[in-house]
Design a protein around this motif. Structure first.
Motif, mmCIF file in Angstrom:
data_model
loop_
_atom_site.group_PDB
_atom_site.id
_atom_site.type_symbol
_atom_site.label_atom_id
_atom_site.label_comp_id
_atom_site.label_asym_id
_atom_site.label_seq_id
_atom_site.Cartn_x
_atom_site.Cartn_y
_atom_site.Cartn_z
ATOM 1 N N PHE A 33 19.676 10.076 8.157
ATOM 2 C CA PHE A 33 19.115 10.778 7.004
ATOM 3 C C PHE A 33 17.626 10.505 6.913
ATOM 4 O O PHE A 33 17.185 9.401 7.212
ATOM 5 C CB PHE A 33 19.788 10.314 5.717
ATOM 6 N N GLY A 34 16.884 11.481 6.454
ATOM 7 C CA GLY A 34 15.444 11.327 6.362
ATOM 8 C C GLY A 34 14.882 11.326 4.959
ATOM 9 O O GLY A 34 13.679 11.266 4.793
ATOM 10 N N ARG A 35 15.748 11.378 3.928
ATOM 11 C CA ARG A 35 15.237 11.356 2.552
ATOM 12 C C ARG A 35 16.140 10.485 1.705
ATOM 13 O O ARG A 35 17.254 10.169 2.073
ATOM 14 C CB ARG A 35 15.127 12.769 1.988
ATOM 15 N N PRO A 91 15.168 7.051 4.404
ATOM 16 C CA PRO A 91 14.483 6.870 5.679
ATOM 17 C C PRO A 91 14.118 5.401 5.857
ATOM 18 O O PRO A 91 14.213 4.605 4.925
ATOM 19 C CB PRO A 91 13.230 7.739 5.528
ATOM 20 N N GLY A 92 13.702 5.081 7.052
ATOM 21 C CA GLY A 92 13.173 3.744 7.284
ATOM 22 C C GLY A 92 14.137 2.825 8.008
ATOM 23 O O GLY A 92 15.154 3.258 8.560
ATOM 24 N N VAL A 93 13.787 1.563 7.974
ATOM 25 C CA VAL A 93 14.519 0.539 8.723
ATOM 26 C C VAL A 93 15.954 0.423 8.223
ATOM 27 O O VAL A 93 16.261 0.746 7.075
ATOM 28 C CB VAL A 93 13.812 -0.829 8.635
ATOM 29 N N ASP A 94 16.809 -0.067 9.114
ATOM 30 C CA ASP A 94 18.211 -0.167 8.758
ATOM 31 C C ASP A 94 18.595 -1.546 8.226
ATOM 32 O O ASP A 94 19.746 -1.922 8.229
ATOM 33 C CB ASP A 94 19.113 0.258 9.919
ATOM 34 N N ARG A 121 18.074 6.209 9.017
ATOM 35 C CA ARG A 121 17.752 6.774 10.327
ATOM 36 C C ARG A 121 17.359 5.660 11.278
ATOM 37 O O ARG A 121 17.593 5.743 12.471
ATOM 38 C CB ARG A 121 16.628 7.796 10.196
ATOM 39 N N GLY A 122 16.769 4.630 10.758
ATOM 40 C CA GLY A 122 16.370 3.499 11.593
ATOM 41 C C GLY A 122 15.115 3.797 12.395
ATOM 42 O O GLY A 122 14.683 4.940 12.516
ATOM 43 N N VAL A 123 14.536 2.764 12.937
ATOM 44 C CA VAL A 123 13.280 2.931 13.677
ATOM 45 C C VAL A 123 13.482 3.638 15.006
ATOM 46 O O VAL A 123 12.560 4.256 15.525
ATOM 47 C CB VAL A 123 12.586 1.557 13.898
ATOM 48 N N ASP A 124 14.709 3.586 15.553
ATOM 49 C CA ASP A 124 14.962 4.249 16.836
ATOM 50 C C ASP A 124 15.446 5.687 16.659
ATOM 51 O O ASP A 124 15.718 6.375 17.635
ATOM 52 C CB ASP A 124 15.975 3.455 17.660
#
Length: 134
Positions: A33-35, A91-94, A121-124
């Protein structure tokens, strides 16, 4: 062959914590997810997801009492349909952040049968789903 998310949502029954992670993963898909969204899904008594999947987009970083009161009102109107499970996506780190924990602490009293989960979404760029603990 891996089943499609729609097929999985129609066939999965949530009876274990792993089943719930599988459900959220099917909703999320491979890209994450990005939001910032709070997802509400209603499970029937036998654990099957109902077609009621409610995304609440662009939620604040941390919940306010007004947010919690509004969600409580929504839940009062749908309680007869089954039990609610929550997914917070952002968004962002997991790594679970303190704001994620604040959301989990606010939501747990509203629907405490299952832990609140976090999807990132994680950094990867790969999606990750995990329960929010602590």
């Amino acid at each position: 062959m891996t089943p499609s998310p729609n097929t999985l949502l129609q066939t999965i029954t949530v009876t274990t914590a792993d089943d719930l992670v599988t459900l959220w993963g099917a909703l999320m898909g491979g890209g994450g997810f990005g939001r910032r969204t709070l997802w509400l899904v209603v499970l029937e008594d036998d654990g099957r997801p109902t077609p009621m999947i409610v995304p609440i987009d662009d939620i604040p970083r941390a919940p306010t009492q007004r947010d919690v009161d509004g969600l409580s009102t929504i839940l009062a109107g749908i309680a007869e349909f089954g039990s609610v499970v929550w997914l917070l996506s952002r968004p962002g780190v997991d790594v679970v952040q303190e704001d994620d924990r604040r959301w989990a602490r606010a939501l747990t009293p509203l629907a405490s049968a299952w832990p609140v989960h976090l999807a990132t979404r994680g950094v990867d760029g790969q999606g990750k789903v995990q329960p929010i603990t602590g």
